[in-house]
Design a protein around this motif. Sequence first.
Motif, PDB file in Angstrom:
ATOM      1  N   PHE A   4       0.829  -1.203   0.000  1.00  0.00           N
ATOM      2  CA  PHE A   4       0.000   0.000   0.000  1.00  0.00           C
ATOM      3  C   PHE A   4       0.866   1.257   0.000  1.00  0.00           C
ATOM      4  O   PHE A   4       0.604   2.204  -0.756  1.00  0.00           O
ATOM      5  N   ASN A   5       1.917   1.272   0.820  1.00  0.00           N
ATOM      6  CA  ASN A   5       2.812   2.430   0.850  1.00  0.00           C
ATOM      7  C   ASN A   5       3.495   2.635  -0.496  1.00  0.00           C
ATOM      8  O   ASN A   5       3.672   3.768  -0.954  1.00  0.00           O
ATOM      9  N   ARG A   6       3.883   1.539  -1.129  1.00  0.00           N
ATOM     10  CA  ARG A   6       4.512   1.653  -2.452  1.00  0.00           C
ATOM     11  C   ARG A   6       3.535   2.219  -3.477  1.00  0.00           C
ATOM     12  O   ARG A   6       3.901   3.040  -4.311  1.00  0.00           O
ATOM     13  N   LEU A   7       2.271   1.785  -3.411  1.00  0.00           N
ATOM     14  CA  LEU A   7       1.255   2.291  -4.332  1.00  0.00           C
ATOM     15  C   LEU A   7       1.036   3.785  -4.130  1.00  0.00           C
ATOM     16  O   LEU A   7       0.968   4.552  -5.098  1.00  0.00           O
ATOM     17  N   VAL A   8       0.957   4.220  -2.883  1.00  0.00           N
ATOM     18  CA  VAL A   8       0.782   5.646  -2.596  1.00  0.00           C
ATOM     19  C   VAL A   8       1.968   6.443  -3.126  1.00  0.00           C
ATOM     20  O   VAL A   8       1.801   7.504  -3.736  1.00  0.00           O
ATOM     21  N   MET A   9       3.188   5.941  -2.910  1.00  0.00           N
ATOM     22  CA  MET A   9       4.374   6.640  -3.413  1.00  0.00           C
ATOM     23  C   MET A   9       4.377   6.715  -4.937  1.00  0.00           C
ATOM     24  O   MET A   9       4.769   7.733  -5.516  1.00  0.00           O
ATOM     25  N   LEU A  10       3.951   5.663  -5.604  1.00  0.00           N
ATOM     26  CA  LEU A  10       3.879   5.691  -7.068  1.00  0.00           C
ATOM     27  C   LEU A  10       2.859   6.715  -7.554  1.00  0.00           C
ATOM     28  O   LEU A  10       3.114   7.449  -8.512  1.00  0.00           O
ATOM     29  N   ILE A  11       1.718   6.791  -6.895  1.00  0.00           N
ATOM     30  CA  ILE A  11       0.688   7.760  -7.294  1.00  0.00           C
ATOM     31  C   ILE A  11       1.201   9.186  -7.093  1.00  0.00           C
ATOM     32  O   ILE A  11       1.049  10.040  -7.975  1.00  0.00           O
ATOM     33  N   ILE A  12       1.835   9.443  -5.956  1.00  0.00           N
ATOM     34  CA  ILE A  12       2.387  10.778  -5.708  1.00  0.00           C
ATOM     35  C   ILE A  12       3.455  11.118  -6.745  1.00  0.00           C
ATOM     36  O   ILE A  12       3.486  12.222  -7.288  1.00  0.00           O
ATOM     37  N   ALA A  13       4.326  10.166  -7.037  1.00  0.00           N
ATOM     38  CA  ALA A  13       5.383  10.407  -8.020  1.00  0.00           C
ATOM     39  C   ALA A  13       4.802  10.675  -9.404  1.00  0.00           C
ATOM     40  O   ALA A  13       5.267  11.565 -10.118  1.00  0.00           O
ATOM     41  N   LEU A  14       3.784   9.919  -9.790  1.00  0.00           N
ATOM     42  CA  LEU A  14       3.165  10.148 -11.093  1.00  0.00           C
ATOM     43  C   LEU A  14       2.485  11.514 -11.154  1.00  0.00           C
ATOM     44  O   LEU A  14       2.559  12.206 -12.176  1.00  0.00           O
ATOM     45  N   LEU A  15       1.823  11.915 -10.075  1.00  0.00           N
ATOM     46  CA  LEU A  15       1.216  13.250 -10.044  1.00  0.00           C
ATOM     47  C   LEU A  15       2.274  14.338 -10.127  1.00  0.00           C
ATOM     48  O   LEU A  15       2.085  15.350 -10.818  1.00  0.00           O
ATOM     49  N   LEU A  16       3.383  14.145  -9.407  1.00  0.00           N
ATOM     50  CA  LEU A  16       4.470  15.119  -9.480  1.00  0.00           C
ATOM     51  C   LEU A  16       5.071  15.199 -10.877  1.00  0.00           C
ATOM     52  O   LEU A  16       5.626  16.220 -11.256  1.00  0.00           O
ATOM     53  N   LEU A  17       4.965  14.152 -11.634  1.00  0.00           N
ATOM     54  CA  LEU A  17       5.495  14.142 -12.986  1.00  0.00           C
ATOM     55  C   LEU A  17       4.492  14.703 -13.984  1.00  0.00           C
ATOM     56  O   LEU A  17       4.840  15.515 -14.839  1.00  0.00           O
ATOM     57  N   VAL A  18       3.231  14.313 -13.873  1.00  0.00           N
ATOM     58  CA  VAL A  18       2.225  14.674 -14.873  1.00  0.00           C
ATOM     59  C   VAL A  18       1.788  16.131 -14.759  1.00  0.00           C
ATOM     60  O   VAL A  18       1.673  16.828 -15.763  1.00  0.00           O
ATOM     61  N   VAL A  19       1.546  16.617 -13.542  1.00  0.00           N
ATOM     62  CA  VAL A  19       1.002  17.972 -13.371  1.00  0.00           C
ATOM     63  C   VAL A  19       1.944  19.044 -13.913  1.00  0.00           C
ATOM     64  O   VAL A  19       1.512  19.883 -14.710  1.00  0.00           O
ATOM     65  N   PRO A  20       3.239  19.067 -13.556  1.00  0.00           N
ATOM     66  CA  PRO A  20       4.097  20.114 -14.128  1.00  0.00           C
ATOM     67  C   PRO A  20       4.253  20.010 -15.638  1.00  0.00           C
ATOM     68  O   PRO A  20       4.312  21.026 -16.335  1.00  0.00           O
ATOM     69  N   VAL A  21       4.300  18.791 -16.139  1.00  0.00           N
ATOM     70  CA  VAL A  21       4.434  18.625 -17.590  1.00  0.00           C
ATOM     71  C   VAL A  21       3.187  19.152 -18.294  1.00  0.00           C
ATOM     72  O   VAL A  21       3.269  19.856 -19.302  1.00  0.00           O
ATOM     73  N   LEU A  22       2.007  18.834 -17.746  1.00  0.00           N
ATOM     74  CA  LEU A  22       0.758  19.340 -18.328  1.00  0.00           C
ATOM     75  C   LEU A  22       0.706  20.857 -18.274  1.00  0.00           C
ATOM     76  O   LEU A  22       0.340  21.511 -19.259  1.00  0.00           O
ATOM     77  N   LEU A  23       1.086  21.445 -17.132  1.00  0.00           N
ATOM     78  CA  LEU A  23       1.091  22.907 -17.016  1.00  0.00           C
ATOM     79  C   LEU A  23       2.057  23.545 -18.015  1.00  0.00           C
ATOM     80  O   LEU A  23       1.734  24.572 -18.632  1.00  0.00           O
ATOM     81  N   LEU A  24       3.227  22.958 -18.169  1.00  0.00           N
ATOM     82  CA  LEU A  24       4.181  23.495 -19.143  1.00  0.00           C
ATOM     83  C   LEU A  24       3.650  23.387 -20.570  1.00  0.00           C
ATOM     84  O   LEU A  24       3.782  24.326 -21.361  1.00  0.00           O
ATOM     85  N   LEU A  25       3.047  22.249 -20.913  1.00  0.00           N
ATOM     86  CA  LEU A  25       2.544  22.068 -22.267  1.00  0.00           C
ATOM     87  C   LEU A  25       1.405  23.041 -22.582  1.00  0.00           C
ATOM     88  O   LEU A  25       1.325  23.582 -23.676  1.00  0.00           O
ATOM     89  N   VAL A  26       0.533  23.274 -21.598  1.00  0.00           N
ATOM     90  CA  VAL A  26      -0.548  24.243 -21.812  1.00  0.00           C
ATOM     91  C   VAL A  26       0.021  25.655 -21.844  1.00  0.00           C
ATOM     92  O   VAL A  26      -0.366  26.473 -22.677  1.00  0.00           O
ATOM     93  N   GLY A  27       0.958  25.964 -20.946  1.00  0.00           N
ATOM     94  CA  GLY A  27       1.560  27.291 -20.899  1.00  0.00           C
ATOM     95  C   GLY A  27       2.341  27.630 -22.146  1.00  0.00           C
ATOM     96  O   GLY A  27       2.379  28.789 -22.573  1.00  0.00           O
ATOM     97  N   LEU A  28       2.982  26.638 -22.749  1.00  0.00           N
ATOM     98  CA  LEU A  28       3.743  26.877 -23.973  1.00  0.00           C
ATOM     99  C   LEU A  28       2.863  26.836 -25.219  1.00  0.00           C
ATOM    100  O   LEU A  28       3.324  27.117 -26.320  1.00  0.00           O
ATOM    101  N   GLY A  29       1.597  26.455 -25.048  1.00  0.00           N
ATOM    102  CA  GLY A  29       0.673  26.431 -26.179  1.00  0.00           C
ATOM    103  C   GLY A  29       0.713  25.151 -26.981  1.00  0.00           C
ATOM    104  O   GLY A  29       0.133  25.076 -28.063  1.00  0.00           O
ATOM    105  N   VAL A  30       1.395  24.128 -26.507  1.00  0.00           N
ATOM    106  CA  VAL A  30       1.455  22.854 -27.215  1.00  0.00           C
ATOM    107  C   VAL A  30       0.104  22.147 -27.134  1.00  0.00           C
ATOM    108  O   VAL A  30      -0.352  21.539 -28.089  1.00  0.00           O
ATOM    109  N   ILE A  31      -0.541  22.239 -25.968  1.00  0.00           N
ATOM    110  CA  ILE A  31      -1.860  21.648 -25.755  1.00  0.00           C
ATOM    111  C   ILE A  31      -2.823  22.781 -25.439  1.00  0.00           C
ATOM    112  O   ILE A  31      -2.519  23.666 -24.639  1.00  0.00           O
TER     113      ILE A  31
END
Length: 190
Positions: A4-31
């Motif tokens: 369970f702890n490993r699953l929580v850490m994976l979810i947090i890590a994926l959110l930390l990876l996806v959210v900034p990338v999504l914000l950058l892509l929208v901010g740069l006008g790619v998406i």
Amino acid sequence: MNGFNRLVMLIIALLLLVVPVLLLLVGLGVISSQLANTYTGYQSAASSIGSFSLSGLPNTARIIAGVVSALVALIALILIFREVTPGRRPAKQVTLNRESGKETKITAKGVRSLAAGAAREAGGASPRVSLASRKKAYKVNCRINVPESSSYTGVAERARDKIRQVLDNQSVPVREVEVTVEGADSGSES
């Protein structure tokens, strides 16, 4: 760390990876913000980041935003790889004697040194020892070279027995000892 702890850490890590990338892509006008809204379902957040543009910011602010996003993504990748990599990490140290005032601990490096010395004593050359631990007992994996004139199986069996004997004499909890012969020793090391 349990599942369970490993699953929580994976979810947090994926959110930390996806959210900034999504914000950058929208901010740069790619998406477009409408496309982000289609997949995320957050109209207010999508519209607010849709009106935000990195091109309107000064160069130093864009550089800082890029560096911060890259650092967050790097931390996320480190967390992901730390949780996903196969194999068990060995315990940093094991307590051998728990009596009050007589506590004795040994580090993983000490266990590796003992196992390498025992393998050399049994006739193996260039020993490389790796450890894995489960429930405070080590699994020892030793890779050795054997002199060309010696029996590979004989040296491997002697090394396995000697490693187990040395670690047992030191009260190191050992679950399994595996010795692998990688090849013939050229005679450069003794």
